[in-house]
Design a protein around this motif. Sequence first.
Motif, PDB file in Angstrom:
ATOM      1  N   GLN A 178       0.834  -1.131  -0.076  1.00 21.36           N
ATOM      2  CA  GLN A 178      -0.162  -0.012   0.047  1.00 21.36           C
ATOM      3  C   GLN A 178       0.917   1.188   0.077  1.00 21.36           C
ATOM      4  O   GLN A 178       0.598   2.357  -0.710  1.00 21.36           O
ATOM      5  CB  GLN A 178      -1.154   0.209   1.110  1.00 21.36           C
ATOM      6  N   ARG A 179       2.060   1.382   0.570  1.00 22.03           N
ATOM      7  CA  ARG A 179       2.892   2.359   0.502  1.00 22.03           C
ATOM      8  C   ARG A 179       3.558   2.608  -0.621  1.00 22.03           C
ATOM      9  O   ARG A 179       4.682   3.347  -0.489  1.00 22.03           O
ATOM     10  CB  ARG A 179       3.690   2.381   2.160  1.00 22.03           C
ATOM     11  N   TYR A 226      -5.843  -2.941  -6.154  1.00 24.80           N
ATOM     12  CA  TYR A 226      -6.062  -2.249  -4.994  1.00 24.80           C
ATOM     13  C   TYR A 226      -5.104  -2.095  -3.960  1.00 24.80           C
ATOM     14  O   TYR A 226      -4.920  -1.177  -2.920  1.00 24.80           O
ATOM     15  CB  TYR A 226      -7.225  -2.932  -4.453  1.00 24.80           C
ATOM     16  N   ALA A 227      -3.977  -3.102  -4.191  1.00 26.47           N
ATOM     17  CA  ALA A 227      -3.185  -3.274  -2.707  1.00 26.47           C
ATOM     18  C   ALA A 227      -2.149  -1.992  -3.153  1.00 26.47           C
ATOM     19  O   ALA A 227      -1.680  -1.587  -1.793  1.00 26.47           O
ATOM     20  CB  ALA A 227      -2.336  -4.235  -3.084  1.00 26.47           C
ATOM     21  N   VAL A 228      -1.887  -1.439  -4.266  1.00 23.78           N
ATOM     22  CA  VAL A 228      -1.049  -0.191  -4.178  1.00 23.78           C
ATOM     23  C   VAL A 228      -2.063   0.994  -4.658  1.00 23.78           C
ATOM     24  O   VAL A 228      -1.745   1.743  -5.575  1.00 23.78           O
ATOM     25  CB  VAL A 228       0.111  -0.437  -5.516  1.00 23.78           C
ATOM     26  N   GLN A 229      -2.840   1.361  -3.516  1.00 24.20           N
ATOM     27  CA  GLN A 229      -3.657   2.560  -3.748  1.00 24.20           C
ATOM     28  C   GLN A 229      -3.749   3.349  -2.353  1.00 24.20           C
ATOM     29  O   GLN A 229      -3.271   2.845  -1.257  1.00 24.20           O
ATOM     30  CB  GLN A 229      -5.117   2.167  -4.221  1.00 24.20           C
ATOM     31  N   PRO A 230      -4.157   4.518  -2.384  1.00 25.36           N
ATOM     32  CA  PRO A 230      -4.411   5.334  -1.171  1.00 25.36           C
ATOM     33  C   PRO A 230      -5.513   4.588  -0.485  1.00 25.36           C
ATOM     34  O   PRO A 230      -5.944   3.642  -0.934  1.00 25.36           O
ATOM     35  CB  PRO A 230      -4.856   6.724  -1.727  1.00 25.36           C
ATOM     36  N   ALA A 231      -5.471   4.788   0.802  1.00 24.65           N
ATOM     37  CA  ALA A 231      -6.237   4.251   1.886  1.00 24.65           C
ATOM     38  C   ALA A 231      -7.708   3.920   1.540  1.00 24.65           C
ATOM     39  O   ALA A 231      -8.260   3.035   1.432  1.00 24.65           O
ATOM     40  CB  ALA A 231      -6.265   4.843   3.141  1.00 24.65           C
ATOM     41  N   GLU A 232      -8.250   5.107   0.876  1.00 26.50           N
ATOM     42  CA  GLU A 232      -9.833   4.728   0.206  1.00 26.50           C
ATOM     43  C   GLU A 232     -10.040   3.589  -0.366  1.00 26.50           C
ATOM     44  O   GLU A 232     -10.949   2.754  -0.309  1.00 26.50           O
ATOM     45  CB  GLU A 232     -10.190   6.064  -0.410  1.00 26.50           C
ATOM     46  N   THR A 259       5.241   8.238   0.622  1.00 30.67           N
ATOM     47  CA  THR A 259       4.224   7.082   0.168  1.00 30.67           C
ATOM     48  C   THR A 259       3.658   7.391  -1.027  1.00 30.67           C
ATOM     49  O   THR A 259       3.492   6.672  -1.984  1.00 30.67           O
ATOM     50  CB  THR A 259       3.184   7.128   1.159  1.00 30.67           C
ATOM     51  N   LYS A 260       3.181   8.767  -1.477  1.00 30.07           N
ATOM     52  CA  LYS A 260       2.720   9.096  -2.650  1.00 30.07           C
ATOM     53  C   LYS A 260       3.516   9.000  -3.741  1.00 30.07           C
ATOM     54  O   LYS A 260       3.574   8.378  -4.990  1.00 30.07           O
ATOM     55  CB  LYS A 260       2.283  10.618  -2.421  1.00 30.07           C
ATOM     56  N   LEU A 261       4.840   9.394  -3.456  1.00 26.30           N
ATOM     57  CA  LEU A 261       5.951   9.357  -4.523  1.00 26.30           C
ATOM     58  C   LEU A 261       6.430   7.975  -4.859  1.00 26.30           C
ATOM     59  O   LEU A 261       6.217   7.383  -5.994  1.00 26.30           O
ATOM     60  CB  LEU A 261       7.299  10.146  -4.079  1.00 26.30           C
TER      61      LEU A 261
END
Length: 411
Positions: free
Chosen positions: A43-44, A74-80, A312-314
Motif C-alpha cells: 500500500q505504501r 487495490y493493494a497499491v492505492q491510497p487508503a480509500e 508514500t505518494k511518490l
Amino acid sequence: MKTVGIVVEYNPLHHGHVLHYHKSKEVTGADAVVAVISGPFLQRGEPAIAGKRARAEMALAMGVDLCIELPVTYAVQPAEWFAYGAVSILEATGVVDCLSFGSESGSLEQILPLSRLLANEPGEFRSKIEQHLREGMNFPSAYGAAAAAVFSQSGPAVNPLQELLTQPNNSLGLHYLIALNRLNSRITPYTIPREQAQYHDPLPGSSSIASATAIRNIILSEGLNAARPYIPEFTLEIMNREIQAGQAPIHWERFRQPLFQTLLTHTPAQLEDYLEVTEGLEHRVQRMLSQLENPTVEGLLGALKTKRYTRTKLQRMLLHIMLNHDKGSMSPEELAKGPGYIRVLGFNETGRGLLKRMKKSATLPVIQKPTLLQHPQLERDLMAAAVYANGHPVPDIRHFYSDYLLPPLTP
C-alpha cells in the motif's frame, strides 16, 4: 461457524501481528480467520521484503485459515481504494461475519459516526480537501482536516478528531468503515488497539514487539538473525529459506534498472498518463533524475520529496510507472466496480471448509488457478508477480511464471 476477516501485509509477520490475530479471535468470538493479504507490492508503494506465497505461509503457520490475495489494482492505492478493495473481497466471500483491524485509538466511538457521514461524501468535503491542498498540505493531512471539519458541524469539536486521523491506522480504519457503509455490508467491525510499537517506528523499542518498518531495517542492515527477538520462529525459518533460495530480501533498489529505464525513455507527456502522476510531477521527475549525483531509487525519492508530496505518494507513483498502471484503466470509476474475483493463496482444513461454503455463498468467482479466468485485474497481478520475481537477488525464469505453475499453499 463465526468467521473474522483481517486485512494484512505481513511485511514480515511479527509478534505484533500475532497479538492482533489472537485478540481478533478473542474479541469477536470467531472460530475461523480469513486474511486478505497484499501481493508482491504494498500500500505504501513498496515491494514486499518477501514474496506473497512466503508471507501467506507465515499467516497459515500462525493460524489463519484462508488467505486471499488483494489484487495489485487495490493493494497499491491510497487508503480509500485499498480499504474498498479488501472489504469488497471479504464481503464477496459470503462467509465473513466481522472485520477486525488495528488502530491507535482502539475505539470506534469517533470514527464510526464519521464513516457514516463520509460514505456519501457531503458536497463540501471534496472542496475542503482541495482547499487544504492549495494551502500546501499533503493529501493525508488534507483529508483528515476536511473530514474533521465536516463532522464538527454536526458533532464533536474539530481538533481531537483531526489529530486522531493523522495516525495511519486510525485513518485506514476509517476507510474500512466507509467501505462497509458503501457496500451496505452485514459485516460487523471491531478494532484492536495497537500496542507498543507504532506503524512508522524506524527502530525497535525495548519489548519484543517492533514495527515492520523497524524489522525490515534490521534485516537489511544487520541480517536476519538480528531480527530474531521481534519475529516468531516460523517467520525466521521462512525468511531464512527465502534468503537462501535467492528470493529475499527485496527492496526498492532491486528495481532501479527497470524503473530508471522507463523514466529515461518516456517523455513528460507519456509519464503524465500514469496513475498518481499529478500536478506537473512528470516534469519534476525528469528534472530531479537529471540532477542525481547517485542514481538510486532512494536518491530519487529524496530529491522528489516535498512537504506536499509524501514519500508514500511518490513511491506509489514510481511503482505505477514501473508496472504500467495508466490512469484510464485504474480510474475511480473503474475502481468503484470492485475486485473481479477471489484468488486463493492458501488454506488449512478449516479454510477448506470455508471454500466449500463459498461455492454457494460467494458473489465473485473463486479461483485457485489463474488460467481459469480472464480479467484485467488478474492480468495486472500476473505481470506484477513477474516483475517482482525479476527483482530477486538470484532471478530464476521459473519464478517469473510461478503464479501459473504453483497451486495454493496447504500446510
